[in-house]
Motif scaffolding. Sequence first.
Motif, PDB file in Angstrom:
ATOM      1  N   ALA A 239      43.172 -37.516  17.585  1.00 21.97           N
ATOM      2  CA  ALA A 239      42.974 -37.419  16.141  1.00 21.97           C
ATOM      3  C   ALA A 239      41.580 -36.879  15.844  1.00 21.97           C
ATOM      4  CB  ALA A 239      43.154 -38.789  15.502  1.00 21.97           C
ATOM      5  N   LEU A 240      41.470 -36.144  14.741  1.00 22.97           N
ATOM      6  CA  LEU A 240      40.177 -35.678  14.257  1.00 22.97           C
ATOM      7  C   LEU A 240      39.685 -36.651  13.186  1.00 22.97           C
ATOM      8  CD1 LEU A 240      41.266 -33.070  15.636  1.00 22.97           C
ATOM      9  CD2 LEU A 240      40.101 -31.773  13.845  1.00 22.97           C
ATOM     10  N   THR A 241      38.408 -37.043  13.270  1.00 23.87           N
ATOM     11  CA  THR A 241      37.795 -37.913  12.266  1.00 23.87           C
ATOM     12  C   THR A 241      36.558 -37.231  11.694  1.00 23.87           C
ATOM     13  OG1 THR A 241      36.263 -39.066  13.739  1.00 23.87           O
ATOM     14  CG2 THR A 241      38.531 -39.889  13.654  1.00 23.87           C
ATOM     15  N   ARG A 242      36.078 -37.765  10.566  1.00 24.51           N
ATOM     16  CA  ARG A 242      34.875 -37.208   9.948  1.00 24.51           C
ATOM     17  C   ARG A 242      33.607 -37.633  10.674  1.00 24.51           C
ATOM     18  NH1 ARG A 242      36.340 -35.286   4.797  1.00 24.51           N
ATOM     19  NH2 ARG A 242      38.336 -36.098   4.042  1.00 24.51           N
ATOM     20  N   ARG A 243      33.735 -38.526  11.626  1.00 25.19           N
ATOM     21  CA  ARG A 243      32.556 -39.065  12.289  1.00 25.19           C
ATOM     22  C   ARG A 243      32.011 -38.159  13.386  1.00 25.19           C
ATOM     23  NH1 ARG A 243      36.147 -43.259  11.778  1.00 25.19           N
ATOM     24  NH2 ARG A 243      36.732 -43.189  13.976  1.00 25.19           N
ATOM     25  N   GLN A 244      32.875 -37.319  13.978  1.00 20.39           N
ATOM     26  CA  GLN A 244      32.412 -36.531  15.130  1.00 20.39           C
ATOM     27  C   GLN A 244      33.281 -35.291  15.296  1.00 20.39           C
ATOM     28  OE1 GLN A 244      32.369 -38.733  18.781  1.00 20.39           O
ATOM     29  NE2 GLN A 244      31.368 -37.115  19.949  1.00 20.39           N
ATOM     30  N   LEU A 245      32.635 -34.171  15.655  1.00 19.37           N
ATOM     31  CA  LEU A 245      33.350 -32.933  15.949  1.00 19.37           C
ATOM     32  C   LEU A 245      33.838 -32.996  17.395  1.00 19.37           C
ATOM     33  CD1 LEU A 245      34.149 -29.994  15.236  1.00 19.37           C
ATOM     34  CD2 LEU A 245      31.912 -29.287  16.085  1.00 19.37           C
ATOM     35  N   PRO A 246      35.159 -33.026  17.617  1.00 19.87           N
ATOM     36  CA  PRO A 246      35.671 -33.151  18.987  1.00 19.87           C
ATOM     37  C   PRO A 246      35.347 -31.917  19.827  1.00 19.87           C
ATOM     38  CG  PRO A 246      37.377 -33.622  17.339  1.00 19.87           C
ATOM     39  CD  PRO A 246      36.237 -32.991  16.627  1.00 19.87           C
ATOM     40  N   GLU A 247      35.188 -32.140  21.097  1.00 21.69           N
ATOM     41  CA  GLU A 247      34.939 -31.033  22.022  1.00 21.69           C
ATOM     42  C   GLU A 247      36.164 -30.114  22.062  1.00 21.69           C
ATOM     43  OE1 GLU A 247      33.664 -30.330  26.721  1.00 21.69           O
ATOM     44  OE2 GLU A 247      33.788 -32.351  25.877  1.00 21.69           O
ATOM     45  N   GLY A 248      35.933 -28.811  22.037  1.00 24.91           N
ATOM     46  CA  GLY A 248      37.016 -27.839  22.105  1.00 24.91           C
ATOM     47  C   GLY A 248      37.555 -27.419  20.758  1.00 24.91           C
ATOM     48  N   ILE A 249      37.098 -28.087  19.676  1.00 26.99           N
ATOM     49  CA  ILE A 249      37.535 -27.736  18.322  1.00 26.99           C
ATOM     50  C   ILE A 249      36.398 -26.975  17.635  1.00 26.99           C
ATOM     51  CG2 ILE A 249      38.249 -28.617  16.073  1.00 26.99           C
ATOM     52  CD1 ILE A 249      40.342 -29.028  18.181  1.00 26.99           C
ATOM     53  N   SER A 250      36.680 -25.772  17.135  1.00 28.08           N
ATOM     54  CA  SER A 250      35.633 -25.003  16.467  1.00 28.08           C
ATOM     55  C   SER A 250      35.287 -25.647  15.128  1.00 28.08           C
ATOM     56  CB  SER A 250      36.088 -23.562  16.245  1.00 28.08           C
ATOM     57  OG  SER A 250      37.090 -23.504  15.242  1.00 28.08           O
ATOM     58  N   ARG A 251      34.062 -25.381  14.658  1.00 27.29           N
ATOM     59  CA  ARG A 251      33.642 -25.944  13.381  1.00 27.29           C
ATOM     60  C   ARG A 251      34.523 -25.455  12.235  1.00 27.29           C
ATOM     61  NH1 ARG A 251      29.752 -28.935  11.574  1.00 27.29           N
ATOM     62  NH2 ARG A 251      28.855 -29.035  13.667  1.00 27.29           N
ATOM     63  N   SER A 252      34.960 -24.202  12.298  1.00 24.62           N
ATOM     64  CA  SER A 252      35.796 -23.675  11.216  1.00 24.62           C
ATOM     65  C   SER A 252      37.138 -24.397  11.174  1.00 24.62           C
ATOM     66  CB  SER A 252      35.994 -22.173  11.390  1.00 24.62           C
ATOM     67  OG  SER A 252      36.595 -21.878  12.633  1.00 24.62           O
ATOM     68  N   VAL A 253      37.735 -24.670  12.347  1.00 20.13           N
ATOM     69  CA  VAL A 253      38.991 -25.426  12.392  1.00 20.13           C
ATOM     70  C   VAL A 253      38.769 -26.845  11.862  1.00 20.13           C
ATOM     71  CG1 VAL A 253      40.693 -26.489  13.946  1.00 20.13           C
ATOM     72  CG2 VAL A 253      40.066 -24.085  14.225  1.00 20.13           C
ATOM     73  N   TYR A 254      37.649 -27.443  12.272  1.00 25.09           N
ATOM     74  CA  TYR A 254      37.324 -28.808  11.861  1.00 25.09           C
ATOM     75  C   TYR A 254      37.193 -28.895  10.336  1.00 25.09           C
ATOM     76  CZ  TYR A 254      34.607 -33.187  11.706  1.00 25.09           C
ATOM     77  OH  TYR A 254      34.146 -34.454  11.435  1.00 25.09           O
ATOM     78  N   MET A 255      36.414 -27.964   9.732  1.00 29.07           N
ATOM     79  CA  MET A 255      36.217 -27.991   8.287  1.00 29.07           C
ATOM     80  C   MET A 255      37.517 -27.694   7.542  1.00 29.07           C
ATOM     81  SD  MET A 255      33.068 -28.812   7.991  1.00 29.07           S
ATOM     82  CE  MET A 255      32.798 -28.502   6.245  1.00 29.07           C
TER      83      MET A 255
END
Length: 634
Positions: free
Chosen positions: A531-547
């Motif tokens: 799962a993706l959370t607002r607390r940390q950017l997971p390794e392997g996930i780009s910032r653009s995908v995260y945002m």
Amino acid sequence: MLSLLRGFARSKVAMIIIGLLVVGLAAYALPNVFSGGQPRGMISAGDRFVVKGALDQRIDNYIQASFTQNQQRISRQDVAQSGVAEQIIQYVAGETAQLAYADEERIKATRFAVSNFVASAPRFRDPITGEFSAETYRSEVLRQSRSIEDFEKELRDSLTTDYVKGAVIAGADVPDALSKAWALGQSEERFISYVNVPNSVADEIEPPTEVELVSFYDERKQMFEKPQRRAVSILSISADDFVDDAKVSEEDIRAFYDFRIKDYSSPETRIVMQLSSTDRSVAQRAADEIGVGGDPKMVAAGIEGLSIRERTVQPDDIANQQYADVLFALPEGEVFGPMQVDDQWVTAKIVDITPGIPQPFESVSEEISQLLAQEAAQDIYEASLENFFDLIGGGFSLEEAGEQIGAPVMHFQPVDRTGRTAQGRQLGAFMARQGAMTIINNLAFEGETSDVLDDPADGGMMVYRLDYIEPANIPEFADIRDSVEAAYMVMKKNEAVETIAAAIIQSARESGDLDAAAAEQKLTVVDPGQALTRRQLPEGISRSVYMTTFNAAQDQFIEANEQDGSRTIVHVKKISTATPENLAIMAPAGKRVLQDPLFSDMENAFYGSVYEDIDLQFNSQQISEYLKAMAGVE
């Protein structure tokens, strides 16, 4: 010296001394100290006014604090020339306005509050007993060339401003709605899958014809415009420029070595007879008996509740720093105590001192030589500053000034507003100097020089000169044909990638199946497996995908633009949040996180209102004359 002073002026210690950490005065639009008005004294607000002697005391406090931190003396002239004096005046003005407001509201610290503060202040305690000492208090205040009455008045004013500040935020609390919203966002988990459309899908783009290229250039001429560029020169002077001129004799090196021999020796060793008890009176009795010649062992044997221990120690062996400082400051045979060390009261006698073993002079002479050369170079530099200012202010060119003081002028390639050359390189000389491009871009005409400025690159002083300006222009097509073709191919590749990404999104939205939509384009979907959370950017996930993930709704298919020009299609499969019970547990943490910015905003608003309502006045003529006299300006 000025560079040292400016460095200290930006330090946390100095900011506390000046008061800049108490209130960010610039945020509250204080009047300029050189604006008009004829107040009583140099500054006034309400029934409060500030005279020259009060400002002198603030300046002297700052100078003493600077010496305490840096162990180098600075002068009042240094304080004025560096601009610190004006900062102190601005702070005093803000403080005066706050006190005038407190007077209007009848807010004032009591004498009891002052007495209680003094009695509990660590610096007024006896270093041996740890208790308040009236003599220590009196000596500390008089050492600052102040009377007890003046000190306590200033302390009362300081406590009063603290009361006002405390009243502003007293009872304030972060609303439950905000803390719950914070908890909801922090607990949220999002499960996604995604497929990246790489730039390689557009590798088969056909090269353009000459007609297509010319048409592309004509339609987009502005994108090929070369920006205005400015060529500048810098004359910088610092202590490093004078190291080669510094003369250090063998006698100087030897004298420094002999004077600072402890610094070049192994730690000294002391034999200490240490007597301790949980009862202070027992340790005091031991100190009294040993102090009049009693043998520590015999004294310990005759006093109940007293333990004795002979210790052979070096400074690092003592965990309590205050105890170590006293222990290694006293001469052989000295008795001291009782002193509280942790849960014991300790009396000790220095039985023997074995000095540390010095390093051979030959092994440290080069290090000392370099140190003395740096100090001598600093002295030469400071002596050269007046000549440097005179040369720059007297209309000499940078080259003439540089030749006179022995510092080279640095010339640089033309750069655009961001500091890049025509080849796209950022020059390190500008990157190392914060604010360099702002200064360069503000120079209006060829040959104009900046003011003499601090040089952040080496702690010295510097001047910029605008040598010439290359105007903005659009090159002819023939001169940049290759660049035009490269831009054309990039555009076509982006269009191809965007076309495929749009097809995937449309298919996925129609079918609800991202895997099938990606397979149609021979691409593979990725499932992060977490799962993706607002607390940390997971390794392997780009910032653009995260945002993009946190800007989408559940079951939505959305496109993210990657930095390399590729596209990523994201499917937000599921959004889950904590249970109401867990959200309630998390909410107090949200209050703590949001409290500081909330309180800061409240203080800013309050003080801004105070400075608007209080009639704060400056005697601009007196202040100007005061600063000029301090700076040594005729």
